[in-house]
Enzyme design. Structure first.
Site, mmCIF file in Angstrom:
data_model
loop_
_atom_site.group_PDB
_atom_site.id
_atom_site.type_symbol
_atom_site.label_atom_id
_atom_site.label_comp_id
_atom_site.label_asym_id
_atom_site.label_seq_id
_atom_site.Cartn_x
_atom_site.Cartn_y
_atom_site.Cartn_z
ATOM 1 N N ASN A 44 4.063 -36.718 0.989
ATOM 2 C CA ASN A 44 2.735 -36.735 1.554
ATOM 3 C C ASN A 44 2.696 -37.849 2.661
ATOM 4 O O ASN A 44 1.802 -38.342 3.107
ATOM 5 C CB ASN A 44 1.821 -36.960 0.606
ATOM 6 C CG ASN A 44 1.537 -35.877 -0.631
ATOM 7 O OD1 ASN A 44 1.398 -34.857 -0.003
ATOM 8 N ND2 ASN A 44 1.501 -36.471 -1.676
ATOM 9 N N HIS A 130 -9.205 -31.097 -6.703
ATOM 10 C CA HIS A 130 -7.945 -31.661 -7.143
ATOM 11 C C HIS A 130 -8.366 -31.951 -8.761
ATOM 12 O O HIS A 130 -9.494 -32.353 -8.868
ATOM 13 C CB HIS A 130 -7.748 -33.008 -6.466
ATOM 14 C CG HIS A 130 -6.476 -33.821 -6.832
ATOM 15 N ND1 HIS A 130 -6.311 -34.828 -7.770
ATOM 16 C CD2 HIS A 130 -5.279 -33.515 -6.571
ATOM 17 C CE1 HIS A 130 -5.167 -35.125 -7.729
ATOM 18 N NE2 HIS A 130 -4.461 -34.465 -6.948
ATOM 19 N N GLU A 174 -12.668 -31.314 -1.291
ATOM 20 C CA GLU A 174 -11.771 -32.167 -0.557
ATOM 21 C C GLU A 174 -12.152 -31.712 1.064
ATOM 22 O O GLU A 174 -12.641 -30.686 1.310
ATOM 23 C CB GLU A 174 -10.305 -31.631 -0.959
ATOM 24 C CG GLU A 174 -9.766 -32.004 -2.217
ATOM 25 C CD GLU A 174 -8.704 -31.380 -2.526
ATOM 26 O OE1 GLU A 174 -7.975 -31.134 -1.821
ATOM 27 O OE2 GLU A 174 -8.722 -30.951 -3.913
ATOM 28 N N SER A 178 -5.417 -29.633 -0.464
ATOM 29 C CA SER A 178 -3.997 -30.434 -1.003
ATOM 30 C C SER A 178 -3.203 -29.065 -1.003
ATOM 31 O O SER A 178 -1.841 -29.117 -1.006
ATOM 32 C CB SER A 178 -3.812 -31.193 -1.902
ATOM 33 O OG SER A 178 -4.493 -30.506 -3.250
ATOM 34 N N ASP A 203 -13.142 -35.793 -0.635
ATOM 35 C CA ASP A 203 -11.962 -36.493 -0.815
ATOM 36 C C ASP A 203 -11.290 -36.147 0.344
ATOM 37 O O ASP A 203 -10.825 -35.044 0.578
ATOM 38 C CB ASP A 203 -11.222 -35.628 -2.350
ATOM 39 C CG ASP A 203 -9.910 -36.226 -2.598
ATOM 40 O OD1 ASP A 203 -9.481 -36.706 -1.827
ATOM 41 O OD2 ASP A 203 -9.901 -36.436 -3.805
ATOM 42 N N HIS A 206 -5.980 -35.888 1.863
ATOM 43 C CA HIS A 206 -4.914 -35.414 2.893
ATOM 44 C C HIS A 206 -5.243 -35.514 4.344
ATOM 45 O O HIS A 206 -4.806 -34.939 5.297
ATOM 46 C CB HIS A 206 -4.560 -34.060 2.544
ATOM 47 C CG HIS A 206 -3.734 -33.947 1.357
ATOM 48 N ND1 HIS A 206 -2.545 -34.060 0.935
ATOM 49 C CD2 HIS A 206 -4.368 -33.881 0.154
ATOM 50 C CE1 HIS A 206 -2.251 -34.092 -0.059
ATOM 51 N NE2 HIS A 206 -3.204 -34.094 -0.921
ATOM 52 N N LYS A 237 -0.778 -41.458 0.971
ATOM 53 C CA LYS A 237 -0.230 -40.482 1.696
ATOM 54 C C LYS A 237 -0.029 -40.793 3.133
ATOM 55 O O LYS A 237 0.817 -41.543 3.084
ATOM 56 C CB LYS A 237 -1.220 -39.178 1.376
ATOM 57 C CG LYS A 237 -1.106 -38.603 -0.081
ATOM 58 C CD LYS A 237 -2.007 -37.798 -0.608
ATOM 59 C CE LYS A 237 -1.885 -37.520 -2.008
ATOM 60 N NZ LYS A 237 -2.867 -37.194 -2.911
HETATM 61 C C1 LIG Z 1 -3.046 -37.256 -4.305
HETATM 62 C C2 LIG Z 1 -4.592 -36.965 -4.681
HETATM 63 C C3 LIG Z 1 -5.460 -37.581 -5.162
HETATM 64 C C4 LIG Z 1 -4.949 -38.860 -6.128
HETATM 65 O O1 LIG Z 1 -4.363 -39.792 -5.383
HETATM 66 P P1 LIG Z 1 -3.415 -41.088 -5.817
HETATM 67 O O2 LIG Z 1 -3.751 -42.165 -5.149
HETATM 68 O O3 LIG Z 1 -1.960 -40.455 -5.818
HETATM 69 O O4 LIG Z 1 -3.894 -41.188 -7.264
HETATM 70 C C5 LIG Z 1 -7.023 -37.529 -5.273
HETATM 71 N N1 LIG Z 1 -7.257 -36.496 -4.726
HETATM 72 C C6 LIG Z 1 -6.540 -35.475 -3.932
HETATM 73 C C7 LIG Z 1 -7.045 -34.398 -3.241
HETATM 74 C C8 LIG Z 1 -5.158 -35.862 -3.690
HETATM 75 O O5 LIG Z 1 -4.443 -34.936 -3.046
#
Ligand SMILES: *Cc1c(COP(=O)(O)O)cnc(C)c1O
Length: 384
Positions: A44, A130, A174, A178, A203, A206, A237
């Site tokens: 990522n 997620h 999101e 992802s 969220d 990404h 990421k």
């Molecule tokens: C990776 C991810 C998370 C978690 O984040 P980390 O900092 O890796 O714990 C939360 N939500 C989504 C959509 C993700 O892709």
């Protein structure tokens, strides 16, 4: 224990046993194992920032100045001015009044949702949300409905039926997904949140760093920051470092500081990480060519695969290629590996049965020549 052995055997037989594989190093879009090297399509680190000298130097300097650890949670003695500087910069990037840091995205989703909502409330989440979002909702005890992926009509049907039976209402999605690499219909979600008096949380794990002015994310690209109550995202990421945040009002921040257990009961992020995160926000403004190049690479890759008749999803730097069975996904991934490309199969339970896929996470360093040779290998591997 017998059930553990049984579990592992079954996973092995269904091509879905997960195993760890330590790399010797990663850099510039590649991953290295002993004498083998691969173009890495599973990371990522979309902008290749984790190796950027400015981030590394910022982290080194902060470690020398402030030590290797934060020593305590922020409510004890772990709180440094550095943390507040990063929160101010994050809030400004996201176009919100304030921001609160969390130690990871997982902890953020767990802590935010479970402290703001409880069993008198209702949460509507996109079906592909997620695991950290799902776990946050479960922990909150709120009533939970899942709407069909990116389907505001289905969400409205559920809202009509159930919204009034509960105290507060959260809609959560999101912005860039992802697993599918597609983008949420945010304008529609804002309309529904207003119509049914709900809170909207997104969220941007990404999306941050890639979309929007200065990499501010998809919400800000669509100029909806004022209408989205809680904008969560991560630094792990595209931002090339570690940690997470929620951008929100000062009032919600204050409430979270007082109630969010994953914030309260965990040691603060170390100074080196905070300083790298501050540097990464500056870098996004200084080096816009990285995200432009990444999105151009992704468009080229998607267009070429579509031309060749492949079934792909998404409209971002994440490009899933559907291969349906886990067995075929594993076989293709192995074959690509033999030819120098590291792209891992995504299988149930991460995605629904029958939707196994190879997921290609593109990177700033994956130039068109690299992508062209990957496409040729994909064609060969698919037609075996
Ligand atoms: C990776 C991810 C998370 C978690 O984040 P980390 O900092 O890796 O714990 C939360 N939500 C989504 C959509 C993700 O892709």
């Amino acid at each position: 224990m017998e059930r553990i052995e049984k579990f592992l055997t079954e996973k092995q037989q269904s091509y879905s046993l997960r195993t760890l594989k330590p790399a010797d190093r990663r850099s510039d879009g590649k991953i290295y194992f002993g004498t083998s090297e691969f173009w890495d399509f599973s990371s990522n680190d979309y902008l290749s920032l984790s190796g950027h000298p400015k981030l590394i130097q910022a982290g080194q300097k902060a470690a020398e100045q402030f030590g290797s650890g934060a020593a305590a949670s922020r409510l004890l003695s772990g709180d440094l001015t550095l943390h507040h500087q990063l929160e101010q910069k994050t809030a400004a990037l996201k176009g919100k009044e304030d921001a609160l840091l969390f130690n990871s995205g997982y902890q953020a989703n767990l802590g935010i949702i479970s402290s703001l909502f409880s069993k008198s409330d209702v949460v509507f989440s996109d079906k592909l949300s997620h695991a950290s979002i799902i776990d946050g909702i479960t922990l909150s005890g709120a009533k939970h409905f899942r709407f069909r992926h990116n389907d505001p009509d289905h969400l409205e049907t559920l809202l009509k039926k159930s919204r009034t039976k509960f105290r507060d209402c959260l809609i959560i999605t999101e912005t860039v997904f992802s697993m599918d690499g597609d983008i949420a219909p945010l304008e529609e979600l804002v309309r529904l949140k207003e119509k049914y008096n709900c809170i909207l949380m997104v969220d941007e794990a990404h999306a941050t760093g890639i979309f929007g002015h200065d990499g501010s994310g998809m919400v800000s690209q669509l100029q909806l920051a004022q209408k989205v109550d809680l904008i969560m995202g991560t630094f792990g990421k595209a931002m090339g470092s570690f940690g997470a945040y929620v951008a929100c009002s000062k009032q919600i921040k204050q409430f979270l500081v007082n109630t969010s257990r994953s914030f309260i009961y965990s040691t603060a992020l170390p100074p080196a990480v905070i300083a790298a995160n501050i540097a990464t926000i500056d870098l996004l403004a200084e080096e816009p060519f990285r995200r432009k190049q990444l999105l151009q690479n992704a468009e080229f890759f998607r267009n070429e695969l579509t031309k060749r008749g492949f079934d792909i999803l998404g409209s971002s730097q994440i490009v899933p290629l559907m291969v349906n069975t886990s067995e075929k996904a594993v076989a293709m991934s192995n074959r690509l590996k033999e030819n120098g490309f590291w792209a891992l199969p995504i299988r149930p339970p991460t995605v629904p049965q029958g939707q196994s896929r190879l997921r290609f996470s593109l990177n700033y360093d994956h130039n068109p020549e690299v992508l062209q040779s990957l496409i040729e290998e994909i064609e060969r591997a698919f037609n075996v």
